[in-house]
Motif scaffolding. Sequence first.
Motif, short mmCIF file in Angstrom:
data_model
loop_
_atom_site.label_atom_id
_atom_site.label_comp_id
_atom_site.label_asym_id
_atom_site.label_seq_id
_atom_site.Cartn_x
_atom_site.Cartn_y
_atom_site.Cartn_z
N ILE A 96 -6.81 4.56 -3.94
CA ILE A 96 -5.79 5.56 -3.59
C ILE A 96 -5.64 6.58 -4.71
N GLY A 97 -5.55 6.09 -5.94
CA GLY A 97 -5.39 7.01 -7.07
C GLY A 97 -6.57 7.95 -7.23
N THR A 98 -7.78 7.44 -7.02
CA THR A 98 -8.97 8.28 -7.14
C THR A 98 -9.00 9.35 -6.05
N ALA A 99 -8.74 8.95 -4.80
CA ALA A 99 -8.78 9.91 -3.68
C ALA A 99 -7.71 10.99 -3.83
N GLU A 127 3.46 6.30 -5.31
CA GLU A 127 3.31 6.39 -6.76
C GLU A 127 2.25 7.41 -7.15
N LYS A 128 1.09 7.33 -6.49
CA LYS A 128 -0.03 8.18 -6.89
C LYS A 128 0.24 9.65 -6.54
N ILE A 129 0.93 9.89 -5.44
CA ILE A 129 1.29 11.27 -5.11
C ILE A 129 2.35 11.77 -6.07
N ALA A 130 3.29 10.90 -6.44
CA ALA A 130 4.33 11.29 -7.40
C ALA A 130 3.71 11.63 -8.75
N MET A 131 2.63 10.97 -9.13
CA MET A 131 1.98 11.26 -10.40
C MET A 131 1.39 12.67 -10.43
N THR A 132 1.11 13.24 -9.27
CA THR A 132 0.62 14.62 -9.21
C THR A 132 1.77 15.63 -9.25
N GLY A 133 3.00 15.14 -9.15
CA GLY A 133 4.13 16.04 -9.01
C GLY A 133 4.27 16.57 -7.60
N GLY A 134 3.46 16.03 -6.69
CA GLY A 134 3.43 16.50 -5.32
C GLY A 134 4.49 15.85 -4.46
N VAL A 140 0.82 -1.21 0.00
CA VAL A 140 0.00 0.00 0.00
C VAL A 140 0.85 1.26 0.00
N GLY A 141 1.90 1.28 0.83
CA GLY A 141 2.74 2.47 0.93
C GLY A 141 3.39 2.84 -0.38
#
Length: 559
Positions: A416-419, A324-331, A318-319
């Motif tokens: 996770i990606g949706t949220a 990954e999903k936060i990195a996809m935002t550039g965040g 999960v971590g």
Amino acid sequence: MYKRSVFFISITIIIAIFVQQFYLVQPLGKKVTITPKYTKHILLIPLDSRPPCAKFVVDAGKMADIEVITPPPDIMDYYTEPGNTKKLQAWLQMNAPSADGIIISVDQLLYGGLLASRQSFGKDTEENSLWQTLVDIRSQNPQLPIYAFNILPRITPPSNIDSVKDIKNLMQYSRLTDRFSRFYEEKDLLKIEKLRAKIPEEHLEQYIDLYNRNLELNKKLINLAADKVLTKLVIGQDDGEKYGIPNMERRNLQRYTAAKQLDANTVTITHGADEVGMSLLFNMAQLFKQQNYAPKVFVAYNETASAQAILPYMAAPVGQIVSEKIAMTGGQIVQSPEAADFILYVHIGNSKNLSTRLLGAKRVNNWLAAGKKVAIVDLSKHFSAEETLLPVLLQNDVPVNQLTAYSGWNTASNSIGTAVSQASIYCQAAEDSYSTDAVLRLTYNNLTILYDHFVEDYFYLKGTVDAVNTALRKAGIDNVSDLNMDNNYLWANRMLADSLQRQLAKFTHSKASRSPITLQTPDGLQRIYLQDINVNAFFPWPRTFEIYTDVNFSMNIMK
């Protein structure tokens, strides 16, 4: 005795009227009229016609004042019937010049959808037509942002291999092959050789060829990104496991991307499928903004072990997926709630950590009381309502209307990606909401998505689906994944709508739902109340796996 009964009946009626008028209905303030205000228009070729891949993205676009336009339904896929790829390519090419950007599912544009891509063995796909379409769109629209995504085949063999024994052996072969490629243990090699003898040669060839062809397809897409035909490419991994040939393909593509010296802003390889369109929508919204917003996220788990949990259908803990999903935002992940644009609270429930739910509810309540934006990922190892956080939030009167996002769908990557995407879109839009109308419009559109997730992710997937399936099976309908359109499909829809509306009515009378939302606007602090909440729900495909929801409500405002 009669007078006493009349007296008690009269008092009961008076109390009921009082409660109805002043406690449940709350006819407060002025009804807000929400009018869309689109500043950008993008085309979306969704992964398939299911709501998570299409409707969710369209609804999320409204938060960013982006109109997301999808192809006409008659040329899109419908369950096992693939989309019309030639007409989809023609529609895209015809409409691209008038768009501000496009998001393309290669699975839809090449095969006619995700299910069709899984059943593509032995079929002509006319790849050259796809490549020519993309090159032509780029040459005719040199400045147009073109985002594309493609999904790796899952570990499960194609549907034409229907022998339970062959499916089991092929999946075990896949796991062992990946293990051997990593650790080179002789015991795994011996097991692989034994399995090869048990699997029909044509099935093994087909299974291996599926990944080989997909590997070459993705390399061509990476080449298009390197040649700037594609502005951005995302490759997702669907329904994975800790070991399997799909993991080998993912690693191969990571090496190929590195050799091309392409950064994550150009090519991203991630876990997940259904949520990728939503992630790319946020990236498109980022591109449209001059200030290039990237979110700061504080991540909290219900317990330390949750970050290391590998949930069903996942090839990573999960971590890692959160990162990954936060990195996809550039965040970036920050170390305190005070430094964050929003808090991502990840609840991974199981039978042994039920006690973490009350602590989680208190933490969420405290964050909301402090004015923090909170996005909740609410997952259960056993897909059980008893292991999730939402019912405890409701029992403890936590004001769930104030959440920035809530997601608890079927897989960790989807949820996770949706949220993360919804919360990121909301936070970016909030920075640009300089008028009261803009603040109210953003709030309304976000609440619409929030309630859709409450209804599907919790009310339906953690309860109603089992009741509907049980009723169908008691009536002799064993295959709930292929309902008869003229008979049991209509009956199932009626059961679905009645059940969800009853649950929603109970939910909307709870204190957690009735709590006002306090907004800071250019006209000062204002309180928002939701009324007349109802849901239109049906099965988008003739199966009970997922539902289409459209929650409607009126939004009343009091200064």
